[in-house]
Motif scaffolding. Structure first.
Motif, short mmCIF file in Angstrom:
data_model
loop_
_atom_site.label_atom_id
_atom_site.label_comp_id
_atom_site.label_asym_id
_atom_site.label_seq_id
_atom_site.Cartn_x
_atom_site.Cartn_y
_atom_site.Cartn_z
N PHE A 75 0.88 -1.24 0.03
CA PHE A 75 -0.02 -0.03 0.03
C PHE A 75 0.80 1.23 0.09
N VAL A 76 0.69 2.14 -0.95
CA VAL A 76 1.33 3.58 -0.91
C VAL A 76 0.23 4.56 -0.66
N THR B 44 -4.84 -5.87 8.01
CA THR B 44 -5.08 -6.41 6.87
C THR B 44 -4.12 -7.66 6.52
N GLY B 45 -2.71 -7.43 7.05
CA GLY B 45 -1.70 -8.00 6.62
C GLY B 45 -0.72 -7.25 5.42
N MET B 46 -1.18 -6.16 5.16
CA MET B 46 -0.53 -5.36 3.83
C MET B 46 0.77 -4.85 4.50
N THR B 47 1.68 -4.37 3.53
CA THR B 47 2.80 -3.55 3.97
C THR B 47 2.78 -2.31 3.55
N LEU B 48 3.04 -1.38 4.32
CA LEU B 48 2.83 -0.03 3.89
C LEU B 48 4.06 0.51 3.19
N LEU B 49 4.09 1.13 2.14
CA LEU B 49 5.46 1.50 1.54
C LEU B 49 5.62 3.27 1.56
N GLY B 50 6.86 3.70 1.16
CA GLY B 50 6.89 4.95 1.31
C GLY B 50 6.39 5.63 -0.13
#
Length: 244
Positions: free
Chosen positions: A75-76, A92-98
Motif C-alpha cells: 500500500f502506497v 489486513t496483513g498489508m505492507t505500507l510503502l514509502g
C-alpha cells in the motif's frame, strides 16, 4: 504469473457499484496474483485506523482474506488515505510503502508512487499535503472522537471540491521534468502511478536520451481499472461494474 496494480478507487459507504466491483476483483482476480499493489486513494477519505464502521471492517476483511491466502499486498498512501497507519497494516496483513518505492517487476526495475508529488505546479495542494502529513498533527487528529473527525473530514472534502473546480487541468497533471528527475534519481526506466485519473501509457525519451515509460492507472468512477503485469507485458485493463 501476474502482478496487479490499482489506485483511485475512492471507496466509501456510498459507492455501492465501486465497492461491489472491488469485492469481485479481490475474490476472483487478486486471489490468483503474485502480488497486489494499491497506489493510493483506496478510500474517498480514510478517517483513521480506529474506524469501526461496517464499511471499514469489510474492506479490511477483503485484504486480510487475500494476505491469509498468501498473496502479498502493498500500500502506497494517497492524498485521500494519508492517515492509513500500522494498525491498518497489521489488521489486513498489508505492507505500507514509502512515497516512492523501487520494485523488481519480473526482472525490470520500476518506481511506484501515488503521483500527487509529481504535480509540482499545484503549489496550493503541495502546501496542504505538507501540512497534513506532519506527524504531530496526525497524532492529534487520531486522538479526536470519531464524530468530530468525520465533521473535519467533511469540511476538508468540500473545500477540496471547491478548489478543484477553479484549477486548470494542466496544473493538476504531472510536471514532465519532475517525472524525469524521479526516474533518473532511482535509476529506472519505468514509472507506475495514479492520482491524475488519466489512464495511459506514456513513452518518451529523457533529456539524457534514455527511453522511458510512465504508466498512469485509472480511477474507478465508472468502471474498475487495473494494471496487469506479467514477465512479457504491462496492460491497462478495465472491469465493468456489471449487474446489481
Amino acid at each position: 504469473m501476474t502482478t496487479l496494480f490499482i489506485s483511485d478507487l475512492h471507496l466509501s459507504p456510498n459507492t455501492t457499484d465501486i465497492n461491489r466491483c472491488f469485492t469481485q476483483f479481490m475474490r476472483n482476480e487478486a486471489i490468483h496474483a503474485d502480488a497486489l499493489y494499491v497506489l493510493g486513494d483506496l478510500f474517498d477519505f480514510w478517517v483513521g485506523d480506529d474506524d469501526s464502521s461496517d464499511f471499514a471492517k469489510q474492506v479490511r476483511a477483503e485484504f486480510k482474506q487475500l494476505t491469509d491466502r498468501g498473496v502479498p499486498c502493498f500500500f502506497v498512501k494517497g492524498n485521500r488515505d494519508f492517515l492509513v497507519g500500522q494498525r491498518f497494516a497489521k489488521q489486513t496483513g498489508m505492507t505500507l510503502l514509502g512515497d516512492e518505492t523501487v520494485i523488481d517487476l519480473y526482472g525490470r526495475k520500476a518506481v511506484i508512487l501515488h503521483g500527487d508529488t509529481l504535480c509540482t505546479e499545484d503549489t496550493q495542494y503541495l502546501a496542504f499535503r505538507a501540512k497534513v502529513n506532519q506527524p504531530w498533527l496526525q497524532w492529534v487528529f487520531n486522538r479526536l472522537p470519531m464524530m468530530l473527525k468525520r465533521k473535519i473530514v467533511g469540511k476538508i472534502q468540500q473545500g477540496a471540491r471547491d478548489t478543484k473546480q477553479s484549477k486548470s487541468l494542466e496544473i493538476m497533471d504531472v510536471t514532465q521534468s519532475e517525472v524525469e528527475d524521479v526516474m533518473t534519481a532511482h535509476n529506472v526506466d519505468l514509472m507506475i502511478h495514479g492520482h491524475t485519473h488519466r489512464p495511459n501509457t506514456h513513452r518518451f525519451t529523457s533529456s539524457n536520451q534514455q527511453a522511458m515509460t510512465r504508466i498512469v492507472l485509472g480511477d474507478w468512477y465508472e468502471q474498475g481499472s487495473i494494471l496487469s503485469c506479467d514477465p512479457h507485458s504491462l496492460t491497462l485493463e478495465t472491469r465493468p461494474f456489471g449487474e446489481k
